[in-house]
Scaffold this motif. Structure first.
Motif, PDB file in Angstrom:
ATOM      1  N   ALA A 151      11.085 -48.524   7.674  1.00 47.36           N
ATOM      2  CA  ALA A 151      11.358 -47.671   6.510  1.00 47.36           C
ATOM      3  C   ALA A 151      10.842 -48.326   5.236  1.00 47.36           C
ATOM      4  O   ALA A 151      10.236 -47.670   4.375  1.00 47.36           O
ATOM      5  N   TYR A 170       7.044 -48.009   5.153  1.00 47.27           N
ATOM      6  CA  TYR A 170       6.610 -46.661   4.769  1.00 47.27           C
ATOM      7  C   TYR A 170       6.695 -46.478   3.251  1.00 47.27           C
ATOM      8  O   TYR A 170       5.793 -45.921   2.627  1.00 47.27           O
ATOM      9  N   ALA A 210      13.456 -44.073  10.246  1.00 48.13           N
ATOM     10  CA  ALA A 210      12.723 -44.846   9.228  1.00 48.13           C
ATOM     11  C   ALA A 210      12.010 -43.918   8.254  1.00 48.13           C
ATOM     12  O   ALA A 210      12.050 -44.121   7.032  1.00 48.13           O
ATOM     13  N   LYS A 211      11.343 -42.909   8.775  1.00 48.67           N
ATOM     14  CA  LYS A 211      10.649 -41.959   7.905  1.00 48.67           C
ATOM     15  C   LYS A 211      11.638 -41.203   7.018  1.00 48.67           C
ATOM     16  O   LYS A 211      11.367 -40.948   5.833  1.00 48.67           O
ATOM     17  N   VAL A 213      14.558 -42.239   5.928  1.00 41.93           N
ATOM     18  CA  VAL A 213      15.036 -43.126   4.858  1.00 41.93           C
ATOM     19  C   VAL A 213      13.976 -43.253   3.775  1.00 41.93           C
ATOM     20  O   VAL A 213      14.255 -43.111   2.577  1.00 41.93           O
ATOM     21  N   ALA A 214      12.737 -43.501   4.176  1.00 41.98           N
ATOM     22  CA  ALA A 214      11.662 -43.748   3.210  1.00 41.98           C
ATOM     23  C   ALA A 214      11.376 -42.535   2.339  1.00 41.98           C
ATOM     24  O   ALA A 214      11.073 -42.672   1.149  1.00 41.98           O
ATOM     25  N   TYR A 218      14.084 -48.727  -1.097  1.00 40.97           N
ATOM     26  CA  TYR A 218      15.126 -48.070  -0.311  1.00 40.97           C
ATOM     27  C   TYR A 218      15.944 -47.179  -1.235  1.00 40.97           C
ATOM     28  O   TYR A 218      16.031 -47.439  -2.437  1.00 40.97           O
ATOM     29  N   THR A 220      19.382 -38.551   6.909  1.00 41.58           N
ATOM     30  CA  THR A 220      18.731 -39.234   8.025  1.00 41.58           C
ATOM     31  C   THR A 220      19.308 -38.774   9.357  1.00 41.58           C
ATOM     32  O   THR A 220      18.572 -38.532  10.320  1.00 41.58           O
TER      33      THR A 220
END
Length: 542
Positions: free
Chosen positions: A272, A275, A474-475, A477-478, A492, A505
């Motif tokens: 994350a 990204y 991860a995507k 979050v980013a 973040y 998420t």
């Protein structure tokens, strides 16, 4: 939602699931036999929260605040979570890292009341019987440790129980997983920490750690007992030694709903961060090279998830792994080394031997370095300056916990890179001002991943937890990091918004679960709305 009051009288005040303390109304006090057992004043929940804030401010150390909060959890569960959720950014470091590290180290000396289950290997053959003593019948999440590799602090035996307790508190406070569905467990197989064995206050088995077939048979019996008692349960492995962590995950990941947060959760939050960092540099993931300080299960877990994400963007798995390098106490992990474990070998590439991390940086020319060594100060000035010569904006991720184990501080990274670094760390650091610019360092804390994963599993009753679910997380979050955040160096979402971030998420991961046939419940019309409806709210109710 609060639990209905079934007990009467004094027992009510000692049942944390129903106790409201001074918030019991006069009618409730009469009905539950509480008249005379409490002061006459009746508080609102908001007033109770304010009182707790005042009491915490009167304490001198974070460990004292941790103990106060743990006592509150044992007394009044609703108030405990209401306090945590009133200011998640403030309280996460108190109930989890970095404070929980000190609490685990001093566990046997500060022990007050029990929470969760302690399963000693001396009870082998009777684990299901012991687990049946737990009062809840519907458990959906277990966080379990054997205490061997607690944060970066090593073997703490049963003192490691602070980790499962803290993680599950965050499941609830950060993503709304109902607390009654969670269970912290410590598997006590002994300890090799002689200081603990010599301490008369140590509470665990006084023996060396069990290894080999007996250990794995004990793990197998534990997994079977979980499946028998709680068939809908997701099992999260936490802070096991590398050789056990990897083998346990490989054994069970395709058989039950399970994951290892140190391997997969850490990988998810690192991905994350990458990204988001690439939104700053404007580069593609498939063009990056990464060098890891540390070659344990966390390092290989992150490297493998990055590799799998690169595969989704067009590389073969061999091409992707070739862009991820490891470095440990014996130098660069390369193909001629004979001291490597099987899980390290996919990242042992052809290269000359290299004993200096700076030399490895100059040879490999990574875009980012990731610290998972648990050894402080390894990202020294020479390291940061070398990264800054190679990259216009070097990615510097010292992820080791707690703060005392971080490979470098935020101030060091920004100062030595002349403000060029894209920085995130495992533990929190204060903003750093260089000249006229203030940088806000991000905390690459798994808390952005594992609670959301838990809520997604709850909403879908997922059969398995897959690698792809962590890439989706991860995507998710980013994509929540704003351009305004990126301008300050923050990669973040702000922790002040972490509940909303986690629910977002969770909805993305749940959508993936439904789309890929991994769910055991019917797909709702609105997945995000369903998740918000499922989320625990710390209120007393009627």
């Amino acid at each position: 939602m609060s639990t209905p009051i079934q007990n009467k009288g004094y027992a009510v005040l000692h049942d944390s699931s129903v106790n409201r303390g001074s918030a019991f109304t006069e009618a409730q006090r009469k009905a539950a036999g509480l008249e005379g057992l409490l002061p006459a004043g009746v508080d609102t929940l908001e007033l109770q929260i304010a009182r707790v804030h005042t009491q915490l401010n009167m304490l001198d150390t974070d460990l004292q605040r941790y103990l106060f909060l743990m006592d509150l959890q044992s007394r009044n569960q609703t108030l405990f979570y209401a306090v945590l959720m009133s200011d998640a950014a403030k309280f996460m470091p108190l109930v989890y890292t970095p404070t929980v590290g000190e609490a685990c180290q001093k566990f046997d000396h500060i022990f007050r009341s029990t929470r969760g289950l302690y399963l000693p290997i001396s009870a082998k053959g009777r684990l299901q019987e012991l687990m049946s003593n737990w009062p809840q019948n519907d458990i959906r999440f277990i966080v379990v440790t054997d205490g061997e590799r607690i944060l970066g602090l090593g073997d703490l035996g049963v003192g490691g129980m602070g980790i499962p307790i803290g993680k599950l508190a965050l499941y609830t406070a950060v993503a709304g997983v109902p607390p009654e569905l969670t269970l912290p467990i410590t598997l006590d197989v002994g300890t090799n920490n002689q200081t603990l064995l010599d301490d008369p206050l140590y509470l665990g088995l006084r023996q060396q750690r069990v290894r080999g077939d007996d250990y794995h048979a004990f793990i197998a019996e534990f997994v079977d007992a979980v499946q028998a008692l709680y068939p809908k349960c997701c099992l999260q492995w936490e802070d096991f030694a590398n050789f056990n962590a990897v083998s346990i995950l490989e054994t069970y990941k395709d058989k039950i709903c399970t994951y290892n947060d140190d391997i997969q959760g850490t990988a998810g939050i690192a991905l994350a961060g990458l990204y988001a960092a690439l939104r700053i540099t404007g580069q593609k993931l498939t063009d990056q090279r990464f060098l890891f300080m540390g070659a344990g299960s966390a390092a290989t877990g992150i490297a493998e998830l990055i590799s799998e994400a690169m595969v989704m963007e067009g590389l073969t798995i061999e091409e992707a792994r070739a862009r991820n390098w490891l470095f440990d106490i014996n130098g660069l992990v390369e193909s001629t080394r004979t001291d490597l474990a099987d899980f390290q070998k996919p990242f042992a590439h052809q290269h000359a031997s290299c004993k200096s991390f700076v030399d490895a940086i100059n040879a490999i020319k990574p875009n980012g370095i990731v610290g998972v060594s648990t050894v402080p100060k390894l990202f020294n000035q020479a390291v940061i300056e070398a990264m800054s010569k190679i990259n216009a904006q070097p990615i510097i991720f010292p992820y080791s916990n707690p703060t005392s184990r971080s490979e470098c501080t935020a101030e060091e990274a920004y100062k030595w890179s002349s403000g060029k670094a894209i920085f995130a760390s495992g533990s929190p650091f204060d903003p750093v001002t260089l000249g006229t610019k203030t940088f806000v360092p991000g905390q690459g804390n798994n808390v952005y991943i594992f609670p959301a994963m838990g809520m997604a599993v709850l909403a879908t009753e997922a059969k398995r937890v897959t690698q792809q679910m962590f890439i989706v997380a991860a995507k998710a979050v980013a994509e929540q990091v704003t351009q305004e955040d990126l301008n300050t160096g923050l990669i973040y979402p702000p922790q002040s918004q972490i509940l909303n971030a986690s629910l977002h998420t969770a909805a993305k991961v749940a959508t993936y679960v439904f789309d890929n046939g991994l769910a055991r419940v019917e797909r709702p019309k609105d997945i995000a709305a369903n998740i918000k409806n499922l989320a625990y709210k710390p209120v007393y109710g009627d």
